[in-house]
Design a protein around this motif. Sequence first.
Motif, PDB file in Angstrom:
ATOM      1  N   CYS A 145     -65.534 -53.656  32.084  1.00  0.00           N
ATOM      2  CA  CYS A 145     -65.347 -55.011  32.611  1.00  0.00           C
ATOM      3  C   CYS A 145     -66.628 -55.684  33.034  1.00  0.00           C
ATOM      4  CB  CYS A 145     -64.397 -54.979  33.816  1.00  0.00           C
ATOM      5  SG  CYS A 145     -65.082 -54.151  35.284  1.00  0.00           S
ATOM      6  N   CYS A 146     -67.600 -54.885  33.466  1.00  0.00           N
ATOM      7  CA  CYS A 146     -68.635 -55.457  34.328  1.00  0.00           C
ATOM      8  C   CYS A 146     -70.059 -55.126  33.890  1.00  0.00           C
ATOM      9  CB  CYS A 146     -68.404 -54.991  35.762  1.00  0.00           C
ATOM     10  SG  CYS A 146     -66.708 -55.295  36.344  1.00  0.00           S
ATOM     11  N   ILE A 151     -78.287 -54.769  30.424  1.00  0.00           N
ATOM     12  CA  ILE A 151     -78.293 -53.375  30.867  1.00  0.00           C
ATOM     13  C   ILE A 151     -77.785 -52.460  29.768  1.00  0.00           C
ATOM     14  CG2 ILE A 151     -75.979 -53.336  31.909  1.00  0.00           C
ATOM     15  CD1 ILE A 151     -79.157 -51.605  33.248  1.00  0.00           C
ATOM     16  N   VAL A 152     -76.849 -52.955  28.954  1.00  0.00           N
ATOM     17  CA  VAL A 152     -76.365 -52.160  27.824  1.00  0.00           C
ATOM     18  C   VAL A 152     -77.499 -51.919  26.834  1.00  0.00           C
ATOM     19  CG1 VAL A 152     -74.774 -52.084  25.871  1.00  0.00           C
ATOM     20  CG2 VAL A 152     -73.989 -52.936  28.077  1.00  0.00           C
ATOM     21  N   ASP A 153     -78.321 -52.943  26.608  1.00  0.00           N
ATOM     22  CA  ASP A 153     -79.464 -52.796  25.700  1.00  0.00           C
ATOM     23  C   ASP A 153     -80.433 -51.730  26.202  1.00  0.00           C
ATOM     24  OD1 ASP A 153     -78.427 -54.750  24.064  1.00  0.00           O
ATOM     25  OD2 ASP A 153     -79.666 -56.360  24.892  1.00  0.00           O
ATOM     26  N   VAL A 247     -59.377 -41.205  47.593  1.00  0.00           N
ATOM     27  CA  VAL A 247     -59.150 -41.576  46.196  1.00  0.00           C
ATOM     28  C   VAL A 247     -59.250 -43.090  46.060  1.00  0.00           C
ATOM     29  CG1 VAL A 247     -57.545 -41.528  44.249  1.00  0.00           C
ATOM     30  CG2 VAL A 247     -57.661 -39.581  45.830  1.00  0.00           C
ATOM     31  N   GLN A 248     -60.131 -43.527  45.157  1.00  0.00           N
ATOM     32  CA  GLN A 248     -60.295 -44.955  44.868  1.00  0.00           C
ATOM     33  C   GLN A 248     -59.875 -45.225  43.435  1.00  0.00           C
ATOM     34  OE1 GLN A 248     -64.158 -46.596  43.807  1.00  0.00           O
ATOM     35  NE2 GLN A 248     -64.000 -48.086  45.481  1.00  0.00           N
ATOM     36  N   TYR A 249     -59.098 -46.283  43.248  1.00  0.00           N
ATOM     37  CA  TYR A 249     -58.660 -46.676  41.902  1.00  0.00           C
ATOM     38  C   TYR A 249     -59.138 -48.082  41.613  1.00  0.00           C
ATOM     39  CZ  TYR A 249     -55.524 -48.022  38.074  1.00  0.00           C
ATOM     40  OH  TYR A 249     -55.008 -48.471  36.888  1.00  0.00           O
ATOM     41  N   ARG A 250     -59.856 -48.239  40.490  1.00  0.00           N
ATOM     42  CA  ARG A 250     -60.338 -49.549  40.063  1.00  0.00           C
ATOM     43  C   ARG A 250     -59.624 -49.912  38.766  1.00  0.00           C
ATOM     44  NH1 ARG A 250     -62.823 -53.117  43.070  1.00  0.00           N
ATOM     45  NH2 ARG A 250     -63.398 -54.027  41.076  1.00  0.00           N
ATOM     46  N   ASP A 257     -68.675 -48.527  33.435  1.00  0.00           N
ATOM     47  CA  ASP A 257     -68.795 -49.380  34.623  1.00  0.00           C
ATOM     48  C   ASP A 257     -69.268 -48.583  35.830  1.00  0.00           C
ATOM     49  OD1 ASP A 257     -67.909 -51.993  33.672  1.00  0.00           O
ATOM     50  OD2 ASP A 257     -65.925 -51.088  33.443  1.00  0.00           O
ATOM     51  N   TYR A 258     -68.915 -47.311  35.869  1.00  0.00           N
ATOM     52  CA  TYR A 258     -69.248 -46.489  37.035  1.00  0.00           C
ATOM     53  C   TYR A 258     -70.750 -46.257  37.204  1.00  0.00           C
ATOM     54  CZ  TYR A 258     -64.479 -45.639  38.373  1.00  0.00           C
ATOM     55  OH  TYR A 258     -63.208 -45.822  38.834  1.00  0.00           O
ATOM     56  N   VAL A 259     -71.495 -46.369  36.131  1.00  0.00           N
ATOM     57  CA  VAL A 259     -72.942 -46.158  36.236  1.00  0.00           C
ATOM     58  C   VAL A 259     -73.747 -47.419  35.951  1.00  0.00           C
ATOM     59  CG1 VAL A 259     -72.956 -43.692  35.789  1.00  0.00           C
ATOM     60  CG2 VAL A 259     -72.933 -45.258  33.863  1.00  0.00           C
ATOM     61  N   MET A 260     -73.119 -48.445  35.335  1.00  0.00           N
ATOM     62  CA  MET A 260     -73.871 -49.645  34.973  1.00  0.00           C
ATOM     63  C   MET A 260     -73.199 -50.948  35.383  1.00  0.00           C
ATOM     64  SD  MET A 260     -75.379 -48.749  31.194  1.00  0.00           S
ATOM     65  CE  MET A 260     -73.781 -48.442  30.433  1.00  0.00           C
ATOM     66  N   GLY A 261     -72.046 -50.890  36.011  1.00  0.00           N
ATOM     67  CA  GLY A 261     -71.342 -52.107  36.394  1.00  0.00           C
ATOM     68  C   GLY A 261     -72.171 -52.951  37.356  1.00  0.00           C
ATOM     69  N   GLU A 262     -72.242 -54.260  37.103  1.00  0.00           N
ATOM     70  CA  GLU A 262     -73.094 -55.117  37.931  1.00  0.00           C
ATOM     71  C   GLU A 262     -72.568 -55.237  39.354  1.00  0.00           C
ATOM     72  OE1 GLU A 262     -73.201 -59.251  36.751  1.00  0.00           O
ATOM     73  OE2 GLU A 262     -71.407 -58.997  35.538  1.00  0.00           O
TER      74      GLU A 262
END
Length: 279
Positions: A145-146, A151-153, A247-250, A257-262
Amino acid sequence: MDMMCGLPTRVEPNIAAFWDWTWDELVAYDLPATLQHVHDQTGQKPHYVGHSLGTLIALASFSKDQLVNKLRSAALLSPIAYVGQMTSPLAKNAADNFLAEALYWLGLDEFDPRGEAVVKLLKNICKKPGVDCTNLLNSFTGQNCCLKSSIVDVFLEHEPQATSTKNMIHVAQMIREGTIAMYDYNNEEENKKHYGQPNPPLYNMTSIPHDLPLFLSYGGADALSDVNDVKLLLESLKDHEGDKLVVQYRQDYAHADYVMGENAGQVLYEPLMAFFKLQ
C-alpha cells in the motif's frame, strides 16, 4: 580456506559446501552466534526484530527453548511459520513446479534471483495462467500500500540477495506440506542419518515459552505471510501470557510495507519501540 584439526574454518562462495545449508542451520548456528556476540560486546540482553524469514528463524529457535534467556523480547514482522496457505503467485508456482529442486539438480548450489538460470525459470512461471508479473514485487509480496517508487528503485538496486538453493527447497517443502519441519532429504536413510528417524522432526510452535515477550504484526494484503497462516501461528500462541503478547493487524499492509512503507515509522515502529521500552 583455513584449516583447524583437519576441518575447514572458512569456505569460499564458489565451493558447493559454502551453500550446503538451509534455515535449519541459521537456527542452530547463525542466530545463536549473533546473539552471543552482541551479549559479549555489550553485556546486555538485546531485543530481537525479525522480518519474514527472520521471524521463522526466531520462532523455530524459541520452540526449542533456545536463546530465550539471551533475549529481552522479540518483534515478529510479517511472521513466517506456517506457509501452506500462501497466496503469492510467484512463490506458490515456484514451489508447486519444484523450481528450486530443478536448479539443484542442474548443479546450481547458489540461488541467485538475479542470475540467468533463475531469471529464465521465473519468466516461464510468469507465462502461466493466473500469474501476472507486470509488477514483480507485488506479484511476489502482495499489493503493497505504502511504497514510494523511489524507495522501490533503491531496493531493487540491492535486492533480492542470493541464498542457498537448498534453503529454497526447504521453504518450498513447507509451502507444499503446510508444516514446519526440518529439511526433508526425501530419502528415509538420509533422514535417519541426519535425524535418527525416517521423517524430519517438526518444530512445535506450542512449545514457545509462554512468558517470552512478543510483538507480532501482520498485514491483510500480505501474500507471503498470509492471514490464515498467521492465524494458525496465533492459535499455537493461545496460551501465551496475556501481557507478554501484543498483536497488531494492518489491513492495508503487504510484505514489503513492513520494511519500506513510508508511514511505517508512525504506524508500526512507534508502537514497537513502546513495547520494547516496557520490557
